[in-house]
Motif scaffolding. Structure first.
Motif, PDB file in Angstrom:
ATOM      1  N   VAL A   2       0.867  -1.169   0.000  1.00 18.45           N
ATOM      2  CA  VAL A   2       0.000   0.000   0.000  1.00 18.45           C
ATOM      3  C   VAL A   2       0.904   1.220   0.000  1.00 18.45           C
ATOM      4  N   TYR A   3       0.535   2.270  -0.764  1.00 16.78           N
ATOM      5  CA  TYR A   3       1.364   3.473  -0.830  1.00 16.78           C
ATOM      6  C   TYR A   3       0.559   4.724  -0.509  1.00 16.78           C
ATOM      7  N   ILE A   4       1.284   5.722   0.008  1.00 20.42           N
ATOM      8  CA  ILE A   4       0.770   7.065   0.273  1.00 20.42           C
ATOM      9  C   ILE A   4       1.822   7.988  -0.312  1.00 20.42           C
ATOM     10  N   LYS A   5       1.451   8.755  -1.355  1.00 23.09           N
ATOM     11  CA  LYS A   5       2.482   9.545  -2.030  1.00 23.09           C
ATOM     12  C   LYS A   5       1.953  10.865  -2.563  1.00 23.09           C
ATOM     13  N   ASN A   6       2.891  11.750  -2.870  1.00 25.03           N
ATOM     14  CA  ASN A   6       2.623  13.025  -3.520  1.00 25.03           C
ATOM     15  C   ASN A   6       2.983  12.829  -4.986  1.00 25.03           C
ATOM     16  N   THR A   7       2.037  13.048  -5.890  1.00 19.19           N
ATOM     17  CA  THR A   7       2.285  12.738  -7.299  1.00 19.19           C
ATOM     18  C   THR A   7       3.015  13.822  -8.077  1.00 19.19           C
ATOM     19  N   THR A   8       3.247  14.985  -7.473  1.00 19.28           N
ATOM     20  CA  THR A   8       3.998  16.036  -8.170  1.00 19.28           C
ATOM     21  C   THR A   8       5.403  16.142  -7.589  1.00 19.28           C
ATOM     22  N   ALA A   9       6.282  16.737  -8.349  1.00 19.99           N
ATOM     23  CA  ALA A   9       7.664  16.920  -7.910  1.00 19.99           C
ATOM     24  C   ALA A   9       7.751  18.212  -7.109  1.00 19.99           C
ATOM     25  N   SER A  10       7.473  18.124  -5.818  1.00 19.69           N
ATOM     26  CA  SER A  10       7.425  19.359  -5.039  1.00 19.69           C
ATOM     27  C   SER A  10       8.329  19.389  -3.819  1.00 19.69           C
ATOM     28  N   GLY A  11       8.863  18.263  -3.390  1.00 23.30           N
ATOM     29  CA  GLY A  11       9.766  18.241  -2.244  1.00 23.30           C
ATOM     30  C   GLY A  11       9.134  18.763  -0.967  1.00 23.30           C
ATOM     31  N   VAL A  12       7.993  18.209  -0.564  1.00 26.26           N
ATOM     32  CA  VAL A  12       7.315  18.634   0.664  1.00 26.26           C
ATOM     33  C   VAL A  12       7.511  17.600   1.762  1.00 26.26           C
TER      34      VAL A  12
ATOM     35  N   SER B 154       5.840  11.446  -7.527  1.00 19.38           N
ATOM     36  CA  SER B 154       5.411  10.176  -6.934  1.00 19.38           C
ATOM     37  C   SER B 154       6.299   9.709  -5.792  1.00 19.38           C
ATOM     38  N   SER B 155       6.774  10.645  -4.983  1.00 23.28           N
ATOM     39  CA  SER B 155       7.556  10.244  -3.820  1.00 23.28           C
ATOM     40  C   SER B 155       6.653  10.174  -2.599  1.00 23.28           C
ATOM     41  N   GLY B 156       6.967   9.270  -1.696  1.00 19.15           N
ATOM     42  CA  GLY B 156       6.158   9.079  -0.502  1.00 19.15           C
ATOM     43  C   GLY B 156       6.577   7.839   0.252  1.00 19.15           C
ATOM     44  N   ALA B 157       5.609   7.126   0.814  1.00 19.38           N
ATOM     45  CA  ALA B 157       5.898   5.965   1.644  1.00 19.38           C
ATOM     46  C   ALA B 157       5.050   4.781   1.200  1.00 19.38           C
ATOM     47  N   TYR B 158       5.561   3.582   1.479  1.00 21.25           N
ATOM     48  CA  TYR B 158       4.783   2.385   1.201  1.00 21.25           C
ATOM     49  C   TYR B 158       5.017   1.356   2.294  1.00 21.25           C
ATOM     50  N   GLU B 159       4.123   0.370   2.340  1.00 19.17           N
ATOM     51  CA  GLU B 159       4.222  -0.678   3.335  1.00 19.17           C
ATOM     52  C   GLU B 159       3.868  -2.011   2.684  1.00 19.17           C
ATOM     53  N   TYR B 160       4.807  -2.974   2.767  1.00 20.25           N
ATOM     54  CA  TYR B 160       4.523  -4.319   2.253  1.00 20.25           C
ATOM     55  C   TYR B 160       3.458  -4.974   3.124  1.00 20.25           C
ATOM     56  N   LEU B 161       2.481  -5.586   2.490  1.00 23.10           N
ATOM     57  CA  LEU B 161       1.391  -6.222   3.213  1.00 23.10           C
ATOM     58  C   LEU B 161       1.038  -7.545   2.569  1.00 23.10           C
TER      59      LEU B 161
ATOM     60  N   PHE C  58      -0.765  21.050  -0.615  1.00 27.89           N
ATOM     61  CA  PHE C  58      -0.714  20.438  -1.941  1.00 27.89           C
ATOM     62  C   PHE C  58      -1.957  19.581  -2.127  1.00 27.89           C
ATOM     63  N   SER C  59      -2.366  19.422  -3.365  1.00 27.74           N
ATOM     64  CA  SER C  59      -3.609  18.699  -3.681  1.00 27.74           C
ATOM     65  C   SER C  59      -3.333  17.506  -4.576  1.00 27.74           C
ATOM     66  N   THR C  60      -2.229  16.847  -4.326  1.00 25.25           N
ATOM     67  CA  THR C  60      -1.830  15.725  -5.178  1.00 25.25           C
ATOM     68  C   THR C  60      -1.477  14.478  -4.373  1.00 25.25           C
ATOM     69  N   LEU C  61      -2.117  14.327  -3.202  1.00 22.20           N
ATOM     70  CA  LEU C  61      -1.903  13.139  -2.401  1.00 22.20           C
ATOM     71  C   LEU C  61      -2.630  11.968  -3.060  1.00 22.20           C
ATOM     72  N   GLN C  62      -1.943  10.846  -3.151  1.00 21.73           N
ATOM     73  CA  GLN C  62      -2.501   9.663  -3.794  1.00 21.73           C
ATOM     74  C   GLN C  62      -2.287   8.452  -2.889  1.00 21.73           C
ATOM     75  N   VAL C  63      -3.304   7.598  -2.793  1.00 21.97           N
ATOM     76  CA  VAL C  63      -3.247   6.404  -1.965  1.00 21.97           C
ATOM     77  C   VAL C  63      -3.731   5.226  -2.801  1.00 21.97           C
ATOM     78  N   GLY C  64      -3.074   4.087  -2.656  1.00 22.39           N
ATOM     79  CA  GLY C  64      -3.501   2.910  -3.401  1.00 22.39           C
ATOM     80  C   GLY C  64      -2.656   1.702  -3.050  1.00 22.39           C
ATOM     81  N   TYR C  65      -2.695   0.713  -3.932  1.00 16.79           N
ATOM     82  CA  TYR C  65      -1.908  -0.490  -3.684  1.00 16.79           C
ATOM     83  C   TYR C  65      -1.275  -0.978  -4.981  1.00 16.79           C
ATOM     84  N   ASP C  66      -0.179  -1.705  -4.821  1.00 17.10           N
ATOM     85  CA  ASP C  66       0.513  -2.380  -5.922  1.00 17.10           C
ATOM     86  C   ASP C  66       0.285  -3.869  -5.703  1.00 17.10           C
TER      87      ASP C  66
END
Length: 158
Positions: free
Chosen positions: A28-38, A103-110, A131-139
């Motif tokens: 599962v991932y939680i990331k910012n989809t723009t290149a903003s360095g926040v 698309s930088s952020g965090a993920y967790e293997y599940l 910022f308004s580009t937070l994205q959550v999902g799974y791989d």
């Protein structure tokens, strides 16, 4: 014993997804989809399997905060650390310092099961600005990503 964190207003995020065929190492991932360095905080990350019955699978707040590095990983070259300055739960949250890469952020293997319905929930807050580009999902473990939240706003007053 750690001092309690300052309890600030964190925004609650909740989304659901249904898996297809999963294999390998799904996450599962939680990331910012723009290149903003926040830099932003996430806290109380939970995954619940909604079918056939509701079961909390991972990261109730106590386990999540014990050792975030064994659960949460950087997607690219982010720095993930503990933050005691803001939290929804007792002592701290995970601070995600993103790079200027998209698309930088965090993920967790599940351990996800095939064709099951899940819910991901967490609390989030941006260190400064908005910022308004937070994205959550799974791989699915095969590199196929499915978003359950896109274009979400995260701000200091979340």
């Amino acid at each position: 014993m750690q001092s309690p964190a300052t309890h600030v207003t964190l925004k609650r995020f909740v989304c659901q997804f249904t898996t297809g065929t999963v294999s390998g190492s799904p996450y599962v991932y939680i990331k910012n989809t723009t290149a903003s360095g926040v830099d932003y905080e996430i806290d109380g990350v939970q995954l619940q399997k909604l079918t056939p019955a509701t079961t909390t699978y991972h990261s109730p707040p106590d386990n999540f905060e014990t050792d975030i590095t064994s659960y949460i990983w950087p997607i690219t070259s982010e720095t993930i650390s503990w933050s005691t300055t803001q939290a929804n739960s007792p002592t701290h949250s995970a601070s995600v310092a993103t790079t200027s890469s998209a698309s930088s952020g965090a993920y967790e293997y599940l351990s996800l099961e095939n064709y099951k319905h899940y819910q991901v929930s967490f609390w989030g807050r941006l260190d400064s600005g908005t910022f308004s580009t937070l994205q959550v999902g799974y791989d699915d473990g095969n590199g196929v990503k499915t978003n359950c939240l896109t274009g979400q706003t995260l701000s200091t007053g979340s």
